[in-house]
Write an enzyme that holds these catalytic residues in place. Structure first.
Site, short mmCIF file in Angstrom:
data_model
loop_
_atom_site.label_atom_id
_atom_site.label_comp_id
_atom_site.label_asym_id
_atom_site.label_seq_id
_atom_site.Cartn_x
_atom_site.Cartn_y
_atom_site.Cartn_z
N GLU A 196 31.64 42.76 16.31
CA GLU A 196 33.06 43.05 16.10
C GLU A 196 33.37 43.50 14.68
O GLU A 196 34.20 44.37 14.46
CB GLU A 196 33.90 41.79 16.42
CG GLU A 196 34.06 41.49 17.90
CD GLU A 196 32.94 40.66 18.49
OE1 GLU A 196 31.86 40.58 17.86
OE2 GLU A 196 33.13 40.09 19.58
N GLU B 69 30.25 36.15 23.71
CA GLU B 69 31.18 35.01 23.76
C GLU B 69 31.26 34.44 25.18
O GLU B 69 31.39 33.23 25.38
CB GLU B 69 32.57 35.45 23.28
CG GLU B 69 32.55 35.74 21.77
CD GLU B 69 33.81 36.42 21.28
OE1 GLU B 69 34.14 37.51 21.80
OE2 GLU B 69 34.50 35.85 20.41
N1 3HC Z 1 34.02 49.44 25.29
C1 3HC Z 1 34.26 50.67 25.77
N2 3HC Z 1 33.32 51.62 25.89
C2 3HC Z 1 32.08 51.31 25.49
C3 3HC Z 1 31.75 50.04 24.98
C4 3HC Z 1 32.79 49.08 24.89
N3 3HC Z 1 32.55 47.84 24.43
N4 3HC Z 1 30.44 50.03 24.66
C5 3HC Z 1 29.97 51.24 24.99
N5 3HC Z 1 30.95 52.02 25.48
C6 3HC Z 1 30.83 53.38 26.00
C7 3HC Z 1 30.45 54.38 24.92
O1 3HC Z 1 31.60 54.87 24.26
C8 3HC Z 1 29.76 55.44 25.73
O2 3HC Z 1 30.78 56.20 26.36
P1 3HC Z 1 30.55 57.76 26.68
O3 3HC Z 1 29.41 57.80 27.65
O4 3HC Z 1 31.84 58.21 27.23
O5 3HC Z 1 30.20 58.40 25.38
C9 3HC Z 1 29.06 54.65 26.83
O6 3HC Z 1 29.73 53.40 26.88
C10 3HC Z 1 27.59 54.39 26.55
O7 3HC Z 1 27.47 53.84 25.24
P2 3HC Z 1 26.28 54.26 24.28
O8 3HC Z 1 26.13 55.73 24.26
O9 3HC Z 1 26.52 53.57 22.99
O10 3HC Z 1 25.06 53.62 25.06
P3 3HC Z 1 23.76 52.92 24.48
O11 3HC Z 1 22.95 52.56 25.65
O12 3HC Z 1 23.15 53.74 23.40
O13 3HC Z 1 24.27 51.56 23.77
C11 3HC Z 1 25.54 49.50 23.59
C12 3HC Z 1 24.87 50.53 24.52
C13 3HC Z 1 24.46 48.85 22.71
C14 3HC Z 1 26.25 48.50 24.41
C15 3HC Z 1 26.51 50.25 22.65
O14 3HC Z 1 27.35 51.07 23.44
C16 3HC Z 1 27.40 49.37 21.84
O15 3HC Z 1 26.99 48.92 20.79
N6 3HC Z 1 28.63 49.14 22.31
C17 3HC Z 1 29.63 48.41 21.58
C18 3HC Z 1 29.39 46.93 21.63
C19 3HC Z 1 30.47 46.22 20.88
O16 3HC Z 1 30.78 46.52 19.74
N7 3HC Z 1 31.08 45.20 21.51
C20 3HC Z 1 32.13 44.45 20.93
C21 3HC Z 1 33.44 44.94 21.44
S1 3HC Z 1 34.81 44.14 20.67
C22 3HC Z 1 34.88 42.63 21.44
O17 3HC Z 1 34.09 42.34 22.29
C23 3HC Z 1 36.01 41.75 21.03
C24 3HC Z 1 35.83 40.35 21.51
O18 3HC Z 1 35.45 39.52 20.47
C25 3HC Z 1 37.10 39.83 22.07
#
Ligand code: 3HC
Ligand code: NAI
Length: 719
Positions: free
Chosen positions: A123, A103
């Site tokens: 999301e 976004e």
């Molecule tokens: N918020 C908080 N922590 C997060 C995070 C996030 N968005 N994304 C990843 N983390 C943390 C994980 O919990 C993990 O923590 P840990 O080391 O303590 O276990 C660490 O970051 C590393 O994450 P991964 O093990 O998943 O690392 P990868 O390299 O395998 O993957 C990634 C990276 C593709 C970014 C994956 O972490 C992911 O898919 N993250 C979530 C992305 C997501 O869903 N974003 C949307 C959030 S909601 C939002 O944005 C609302 C908006 O519309 C207002």
């Protein structure tokens, strides 16, 4: 949290610095707001570039903050201000731009993406919707059908696909940040109005209502009872029918209905549980971050049946050379053809070439002298498996790891017949092994930390979600399945039908109820195991009263179904009837209805009306109750591990969080009270007797699932 620099004398470079994924925490939003203000107010600055540290643009909102009250500047006004600014802003996307990160890119006037970058709005998978303008801007930019698909599925797309869709302006193989700075300098004099996505008119298909209707039906079918995708569709409708200023309000209202829902809590719990599950730890202090896995270059699979084939494919497609062993020439040839076909189809789907050169097929264990690791997948027969392990122990070099894919036998007993018990571990795949994401790594008491680390890391390399579990009959998943399935068959005795029970479970969210699932898996497997363990067939002790074994209630209906040659889909008849053997369209079968009626009258059971609530409570509370015992016995280290096993191995609905999280959402006190009630009604069913750990947690005030571990830690661990 955000670094501000002036580069090339006139470009403000804002770098998000919140490792590991540069999530938009309150501190990052605060720093970004300050940096943007500085850039827009500084007359020296003519353009802005936003990027993320360590080759990752931004992983979106900080999900950990969702549990508490909103702190720091809200995202929407911050993003609106970036878009409305009079200086061109260029996003330099490396790594990921997900959720709020995507976004953020959408409000930048231009986007440069590295060719390996991935973008998406995931999301919906967290039970919410893109609420920083994503549902309003994306349809304006790429049209309703494409935006709907991305927003309702949460699918990640490549930089190339983003370019095709018109989301990014340029894809580069160079440093995206450097390219973006040059791009920004060239953009300085250009007008910005057409680059403000919120000002665009959404390209709207004439048949909008029909399109939304079709997508709604698809979503309801695919994700039964899940709220977030439906809310996403409504938000996208607003983008098509309202100006941005109203659409963004609608987006925010819809987000409010989702944000505090139980489904959002469950899905966010699943996100973290999945990541926690990989972090295994042993009482010795050895754990995931202090035990080095061995590198695996070559492996061997023994047995090319249902499981062996899928395991070969899983290994070969990540570049591991595999020797596959069968017992007879014909079986070897059949297995070989199947594996080659599977690998070719898999490679075609992924657009790569099949790694057939990594495969070797043999009838001789002697060929396994030099492999790094062996996975045994022969019949579930302890004597046979012991012979195989003894043989392997003689043939393989002393450092070779010996793994078993047994679905429930004693891994330590197998270790005991080898010359290297510390190198023996269970690697329990799920069928079909090249598709299913779960891997239970079964740690015997003698498995070394290096062996466990290697199995866990190999699982990860194959794209599996690996969970370390202790060694007991059935391990975690299959041990819990027994009380669950027992309740389903007891309910049949008492008056329910297979279709009623399945419907209740499917309405709860399972893709398939227990009987449809059993028909798919094949009823003969369990029947053979029951015969071998003397529960049915000629070896049953005649002194057993009917419907009782080992002093507890036993339901012989599944045996009676098998005695009629009804083995499920493969025979065209099982708990249901199918059009033909191998058919998948399950229809209620009057013959099963007759069988149930005759059975009840033979044992003078008065059938009663059974509510869906009773079905759900008896099946799922019995399942969770066994989960509590597993925690108590130290077979699983934490409730998250059990939930991940059920989510990835047994089709437990993700929006319910898994059996242990579900129990916590219902309320442990209520679960305890219902189990006590059902156990009183069925005292001959020990699985309904509440476990001591459940009672202890209730006595401690029902703490949150994330803290249960503190209440278990004094107990004995098998891990
Ligand atoms: N918020 C908080 N922590 C997060 C995070 C996030 N968005 N994304 C990843 N983390 C943390 C994980 O919990 C993990 O923590 P840990 O080391 O303590 O276990 C660490 O970051 C590393 O994450 P991964 O093990 O998943 O690392 P990868 O390299 O395998 O993957 C990634 C990276 C593709 C970014 C994956 O972490 C992911 O898919 N993250 C979530 C992305 C997501 O869903 N974003 C949307 C959030 S909601 C939002 O944005 C609302 C908006 O519309 C207002
Ligand atoms: P299967 O019956 O489909 O295949 C077993 C194969 O092993 C057969 O092809 C057989 O010829 C071969 N075999 C037997 N003895 C052999 C020997 N000495 N050397 C080489 N090959 C030999 O069985 P399936 O379903 O693949 O199960 C294998 C193992 O995986 C079992 O331990 C089972 O419990 C476990 N498992 C099965 C799952 C399933 O859903 N089928 C799921 C998870 C684990």
């Amino acid at each position: 949290m955000a670094r501000y620099e002036l580069v090339k004398r006139s470009v403000a470079l804002i770098t998000l610095t919140n490792p590991p994924v540069n999530a938009l925490s309150s501190a990052v939003r605060h720093a970004m707001a300050k940096s943007m203000e500085q850039a827009l107010n500084d007359p020296k600055v003519t353009a802005v570039v936003i990027c993320g540290e360590n080759g990752r643009f931004c992983g979106g909102a900080d999900i950990r903050e969702f549990a508490g009250p909103l702190r720091g500047p809200p995202l929407v006004p911050l993003l609106d201000a970036i878009e409305a600014g009079e200086k061109p802003v260029v996003a330099a996307i490396e790594g990921v731009a997900l959720g709020g990160g995507f976004e953020l890119a959408l409000v930048c006037h231009y986007c440069i993406a590295h060719f390996k970058a991935r973008l998406g709005l995931p999301e919906v998978t967290l039970g919410i919707l893109p609420a920083a303008g994503g549902t309003q801007r994306l349809p304006r930019l790429i049209g309703i059908p494409a935006a709907l698909e991305l927003i309702t599925t949460g699918r990640h797309i490549s930089a190339q696909e983003a370019l095709k869709l018109g989301i990014v302006d340029q894809v580069t193989e160079q440093n995206a940040c450097e390219v973006a700075v040059e791009f920004a300098l060239r953009a300085v004099a250009k007008p910005l109005s057409s680059r403000r996505v919120s000002m665009l008119t959404t390209p709207c298909p004439p048949d909008l209502d029909a399109l939304l209707e079709v997508v709604t039906m698809e979503v309801k079918k695919k994700a039964r009872g899940v709220m977030a995708p439906l809310a996403c569709i409504q938000a996208v409708r607003a983008a098509a029918t309202m100006p941005y200023s109203k659409g963004i309000k609608r987006e925010s209202e819809l987000m409010a209905t989702l944000f505090n829902s139980g489904q959002a809590r469950a899905l966010q719990y699943c996100f973290f549980a999945q990541r926690t599950a990989g972090k295994w730890t042993l009482p010795s202090g050895a754990q995931w971050n202090n035990s080095k896995p061995r590198e695996i270059r070559s492996a061997a699979i023994i047995g090319l049946g249902t499981m062996g084939r899928g395991i070969v494919v899983s290994l070969a497609r990540v570049g591991i050379s595999v020797i596959a062993v069968e017992s007879e020439k014909k079986l070897l040839e059949t297995g070989k053809q199947m594996v080659i076909g599977m690998l070719e189809r898999d490679a075609k789907r992924r657009g790569v070439s099949a790694s057939l050169n990594l495969l070797k097929f043999t009838l001789s264990l002697q060929d396994l002298k030099d492999v790094d690791l062996v996975i045994e997948a022969v019949f579930e027969d302890m004597a046979l498996k012991k012979r195989v392990f003894q043989e392997l122990s003689k043939v393989c070099r002393p450092a070779t790891l010996l793994c078993t894919n047994t679905s429930g036998l004693d891994v330590d007993a197998l270790a005991g017949v080898t010359d290297r018990p510390h190198l023996v571990v269970g690697m329990h795949f799920f069928s079909p092994a090249h598709v299913m994401k779960l891997l239970e790594v079964v740690c015997g008491p003698r498995s070394s930390s290096e062996t466990i680390a290697t199995a866990m890391s190999l699982g990860k390399r194959m794209g599996k979600v690996s969970v370390a579990v202790g060694n007991c009959p059935g391990f975690v998943g299959n041990r819990m399945l027994k009380p669950y399935m027992d309740q389903a068959t007891f309910l049949l005795e008492e008056g329910a039908t297979p279709e009623q029970i399945d419907k209740a479970l499917e309405d709860f969210g399972f893709a398939m109820g227990v009987f449809r699932m059993s028909d798919l898996a094949g009823l003969d497997v369990g029947w053979r195991i029951r015969k071998e363990s003397g529960l049915t067939g000629p070896d049953v002790d005649p002194k057993n009263p009917p419907r009782r074994r080992h002093g507890r209630r036993y339901c012989p209906i599944p045996d009676m179904v098998c005695e009629q040659g009804r083995f499920g889909q493969k025979t065209g008849r099982g708990w249901y009837m199918y059009d033909k053997p191998g058919g998948t369209n399950a229809k209620p079968d009057p013959l099963i209805q007759n069988l149930l009626e005759m059975y009840r009258s033979r044992y003078a059971i008065q059938p009663r009306n059974i509510s869906d609530q009773e079905i759900i409570e008896r099946c799922l509370f019995a399942l969770a109750n066994e989960g509590f015992r597993i925690l108590e016995d130290g077979i699983a280290a934490r409730p998250e591990d059990i939930d991940v096993i059920y989510l990835f191995g047994y089709g437990f609905p993700r929006h319910r969080g898994g059996p242990m999280f579900y129990a916590s959402m219902v309320g442990l006190e209520r679960v305890l009270e219902r189990l006590e009630h059902y156990h009183q009604a069925h005292p001959d069913v020990p699985h309904l007797e509440p476990s001591p750990l459940l009672k202890k947690l209730v006595a401690c005030g029902s703490p949150s699932v994330q803290t249960w571990r503190e209440h278990i830690k004094t107990m004995h661990s098998h891990l």
